[in-house]
Design a protein around this motif. Structure first.
Motif, PDB file in Angstrom:
ATOM      1  N   LEU A   1       6.550  -3.815  -7.238  1.00 10.84           N
ATOM      2  CA  LEU A   1       5.844  -2.548  -7.412  1.00 10.84           C
ATOM      3  C   LEU A   1       4.604  -2.477  -6.530  1.00 10.84           C
ATOM      4  O   LEU A   1       4.152  -1.399  -6.156  1.00 10.84           O
ATOM      5  N   ARG A   2       4.076  -3.631  -6.158  1.00 10.02           N
ATOM      6  CA  ARG A   2       2.856  -3.654  -5.357  1.00 10.02           C
ATOM      7  C   ARG A   2       3.057  -3.064  -3.974  1.00 10.02           C
ATOM      8  O   ARG A   2       2.109  -2.588  -3.358  1.00 10.02           O
ATOM      9  N   VAL A   3       4.273  -3.061  -3.479  1.00 16.57           N
ATOM     10  CA  VAL A   3       4.543  -2.415  -2.199  1.00 16.57           C
ATOM     11  C   VAL A   3       4.182  -0.938  -2.283  1.00 16.57           C
ATOM     12  O   VAL A   3       3.522  -0.378  -1.401  1.00 16.57           O
ATOM     13  N   LEU A   4       4.596  -0.288  -3.362  1.00 14.14           N
ATOM     14  CA  LEU A   4       4.294   1.130  -3.537  1.00 14.14           C
ATOM     15  C   LEU A   4       2.812   1.347  -3.820  1.00 14.14           C
ATOM     16  O   LEU A   4       2.224   2.321  -3.342  1.00 14.14           O
ATOM     17  N   ARG A   5       2.231   0.451  -4.585  1.00 19.82           N
ATOM     18  CA  ARG A   5       0.802   0.590  -4.916  1.00 19.82           C
ATOM     19  C   ARG A   5      -0.070   0.484  -3.661  1.00 19.82           C
ATOM     20  O   ARG A   5      -1.009   1.256  -3.488  1.00 19.82           O
ATOM     21  N   ILE A   6       0.244  -0.456  -2.795  1.00 22.21           N
ATOM     22  CA  ILE A   6      -0.540  -0.613  -1.571  1.00 22.21           C
ATOM     23  C   ILE A   6      -0.387   0.621  -0.698  1.00 22.21           C
ATOM     24  O   ILE A   6      -1.347   1.111  -0.105  1.00 22.21           O
TER      25      ILE A   6
ATOM     26  N   GLU B   1      -2.357  12.739  -3.269  1.00 26.65           N
ATOM     27  CA  GLU B   1      -3.499  12.312  -2.463  1.00 26.65           C
ATOM     28  C   GLU B   1      -3.687  13.261  -1.281  1.00 26.65           C
ATOM     29  O   GLU B   1      -2.757  13.944  -0.858  1.00 26.65           O
ATOM     30  N   ASP B   2      -4.887  13.275  -0.723  1.00 17.82           N
ATOM     31  CA  ASP B   2      -5.178  14.170   0.397  1.00 17.82           C
ATOM     32  C   ASP B   2      -4.424  13.795   1.665  1.00 17.82           C
ATOM     33  O   ASP B   2      -4.256  14.628   2.564  1.00 17.82           O
ATOM     34  N   HIS B   3      -4.002  12.538   1.747  1.00 16.79           N
ATOM     35  CA  HIS B   3      -3.243  12.079   2.915  1.00 16.79           C
ATOM     36  C   HIS B   3      -1.940  11.451   2.434  1.00 16.79           C
ATOM     37  O   HIS B   3      -1.644  10.289   2.736  1.00 16.79           O
ATOM     38  N   ALA B   4      -1.155  12.239   1.705  1.00 14.94           N
ATOM     39  CA  ALA B   4       0.079  11.729   1.111  1.00 14.94           C
ATOM     40  C   ALA B   4       1.043  11.192   2.156  1.00 14.94           C
ATOM     41  O   ALA B   4       1.828  10.270   1.876  1.00 14.94           O
ATOM     42  N   ASP B   5       1.002  11.738   3.362  1.00 16.21           N
ATOM     43  CA  ASP B   5       1.910  11.277   4.413  1.00 16.21           C
ATOM     44  C   ASP B   5       1.733   9.794   4.715  1.00 16.21           C
ATOM     45  O   ASP B   5       2.690   9.116   5.100  1.00 16.21           O
ATOM     46  N   GLU B   6       0.529   9.272   4.523  1.00 17.52           N
ATOM     47  CA  GLU B   6       0.271   7.860   4.817  1.00 17.52           C
ATOM     48  C   GLU B   6       1.071   6.942   3.898  1.00 17.52           C
ATOM     49  O   GLU B   6       1.460   5.843   4.288  1.00 17.52           O
ATOM     50  N   TYR B   7       1.316   7.382   2.685  1.00 15.52           N
ATOM     51  CA  TYR B   7       2.131   6.612   1.740  1.00 15.52           C
ATOM     52  C   TYR B   7       3.507   6.339   2.336  1.00 15.52           C
ATOM     53  O   TYR B   7       3.992   5.200   2.344  1.00 15.52           O
ATOM     54  N   PHE B   8       4.134   7.372   2.877  1.00 13.71           N
ATOM     55  CA  PHE B   8       5.473   7.232   3.430  1.00 13.71           C
ATOM     56  C   PHE B   8       5.447   6.495   4.770  1.00 13.71           C
ATOM     57  O   PHE B   8       6.390   5.763   5.103  1.00 13.71           O
ATOM     58  N   GLU B   9       4.367   6.666   5.531  1.00 16.14           N
ATOM     59  CA  GLU B   9       4.253   5.940   6.796  1.00 16.14           C
ATOM     60  C   GLU B   9       4.138   4.440   6.559  1.00 16.14           C
ATOM     61  O   GLU B   9       4.735   3.631   7.287  1.00 16.14           O
ATOM     62  N   VAL B  10       3.372   4.038   5.540  1.00 15.60           N
ATOM     63  CA  VAL B  10       3.231   2.618   5.229  1.00 15.60           C
ATOM     64  C   VAL B  10       4.550   2.059   4.706  1.00 15.60           C
ATOM     65  O   VAL B  10       4.962   0.949   5.077  1.00 15.60           O
ATOM     66  N   LEU B  11       5.218   2.812   3.849  1.00 12.88           N
ATOM     67  CA  LEU B  11       6.529   2.368   3.358  1.00 12.88           C
ATOM     68  C   LEU B  11       7.502   2.198   4.520  1.00 12.88           C
ATOM     69  O   LEU B  11       8.301   1.251   4.546  1.00 12.88           O
ATOM     70  N   ARG B  12       7.438   3.074   5.484  1.00 10.64           N
ATOM     71  CA  ARG B  12       8.329   2.952   6.639  1.00 10.64           C
ATOM     72  C   ARG B  12       7.952   1.743   7.482  1.00 10.64           C
ATOM     73  O   ARG B  12       8.839   1.024   7.975  1.00 10.64           O
ATOM     74  N   ALA B  13       6.668   1.497   7.623  1.00  8.65           N
ATOM     75  CA  ALA B  13       6.220   0.385   8.458  1.00  8.65           C
ATOM     76  C   ALA B  13       6.675  -0.966   7.916  1.00  8.65           C
ATOM     77  O   ALA B  13       6.877  -1.907   8.682  1.00  8.65           O
ATOM     78  N   CYS B  14       6.832  -1.061   6.599  1.00  7.69           N
ATOM     79  CA  CYS B  14       7.243  -2.341   6.012  1.00  7.69           C
ATOM     80  C   CYS B  14       8.728  -2.381   5.663  1.00  7.69           C
ATOM     81  O   CYS B  14       9.214  -3.381   5.121  1.00  7.69           O
TER      82      CYS B  14
END
Length: 412
Positions: free
Chosen positions: A133-138, A187-200
């Protein structure tokens, strides 16, 4: 018995970031001592109590050990001998592994304050990789603090990649994935959530339909950014910029899933992508068990967004049928949300982020026009099935007048 403020409240206090929830850890106490002081037990897996007055959470200091697969595969130990440092080391990030005592003294055994200064999201220990779950939390923290310049530390991203490849993410329940994702979307920058998930590599595991959009080209005259995945993230940025609802943001996220299914020989055109997208949108919603109203808007936006873009040129009867499908008479709020999502799609394009979108006001005006025509306004001699037919006739006639007025305004 010692009490410390821990976690997000400490982190956000040091950042000067607003916070509301306060979590405390209690060192050197037993459950019996907590009960004797009037605390109310609420923890299932380990002792957590609510303060009798403030209702803040107080958890006994604990250690944990991986004992199984997935998010729930842990054994916990609480005892009066567990130290503050032992409790803090089991936390996810160094910036979340700090504590404050009643005197305001900061306890920071793992360098959280330094990572705050360097704007780094860094794991506390290798035990980080034990909890998928920490992957999503980060990723969610990266979205929350992007405006402050925070980045995921390289070594932490590497651990997240290992988790994505391990199969552990598949053990996450749909409810947990949706909870983290829905919070990240707001969040104000929700796109970053998906970008980080894609990066990992986690996006491909958890949202394969979304991951598949990256690398798919579009016609540059309509989409200067070309890549479908980039367009989706730019559209989501627009939804955040507009401070739109969760339903709108989620609909924007899924609106173009059909483009990943376009036959290669048809690229960069995407004929019928709206229809192709209905199946993957449905699959995402069912897999994540999203609320029904959220799913309904996502499907409507996927299916009808091109009609909204074409609204100024639609025949009055076609516009009426679009409004009907959106349930305009019973659900005007859905029509408004639909328009917001379509506007985000229109502006989520490189260099066109501030383009005019007159379709929004036009469809809103059309909604008000058709809703203003009611059965009680019809002549009293109109009865039975004739009522419905005359209402439709009057609404289409009113939409025709609206179109003429709009076109006249454009010539002035």
């Amino acid at each position: 018995m010692q009490v410390y403020l821990v976690g997000g409240a400490v982190r956000d206090r040091l950042l000067g970031h607003p916070y509301h929830e306060k979590d405390y850890v209690v060192v050197g106490a037993t459950p019996q001592q907590m009960l004797a002081q009037g605390f109310q037990p609420v923890g299932k897996d380990f002792p957590v109590f609510l303060h009798p007055e403030t209702k803040d959470e107080y958890a006994l200091a604990r250690t944990e050990r991986k004992s199984g697969h997935g998010y729930h595969g842990f054994e916990f130990y609480t005892g009066a001998s567990v130290t503050l440092e032992q409790d803090l080391i089991r936390r996810d990030l160094t910036i979340n592994a700090m504590a404050l005592d009643d005197d305001g003294t900061l306890y920071d055994p793992y360098g959280g304050q330094q990572d705050l200064a360097q704007r780094l999201l860094r794991h506390v220990s290798d035990a980080f990789a034990e909890d998928p779950l920490r992957v999503l939390r980060i990723a969610r923290f990266a979205a929350r603090y992007k405006a402050l310049g925070f980045k995921v530390a390289d070594e932490t991203l590497q651990l997240m990649k290992q988790l994505a490849q391990s199969g552990e993410l598949e053990a996450l329940t749909p409810e947990r994935v949706w909870k983290e994702t829905s919070r990240a979307l707001m969040e104000d920058h929700a796109d970053e959530y998906f970008e980080v998930l894609r990066a990992c590599g986690a996006l491909k595991v958890l949202f394969p339909e979304l991951d598949a959009l990256y690398g798919v080209p579009q016609r540059p005259e309509y989409h200067p950014e070309i890549d479908c995945g980039i367009h989706t993230m730019m559209s989501l940025q627009q939804a955040c910029r507009g401070n739109y609802s969760l339903d709108v943001r989620f609909a924007v996220l899924l609106h173009d899933l059909g483009k990943a299914l376009t036959p290669k020989e048809e690229l960069p055109r995407h004929i019928m992508h709206e229809q192709r997208g209905l199946q993957p949108v449905t699959e995402v919603c069912e897999r994540m068990r999203v609320p029904t109203h959220t799913k309904q808007l996502a499907l409507a936006v996927c299916k009808e967004h091109l009609k909204c873009h074409q609204a100024l040129t639609l025949k009055p009867g076609t516009l009426w049928r679009l409004l009907q499908r959106l349930d305009v008479l019973r659900r005007p709020e859905r029509v408004e949300a639909f328009i917001q999502a379509c506007e985000c799609d229109s502006r989520g394009r490189l260099g066109l982020e501030n383009r005019e979108y007159p379709q929004a006001q036009y469809v809103l005006d059309a909604m008000q026009v058709v809703r203003s025509i009611k059965a009680q306004d019809l002549p009293p001699d109109i009865q039975g099935p004739d009522i419905g037919e005359m209402l439709i006739e009057k609404r289409i006639k009113a939409l025709s007048a609206l179109k003429q007025a709009f076109e006249l305004q454009q010539t002035i």
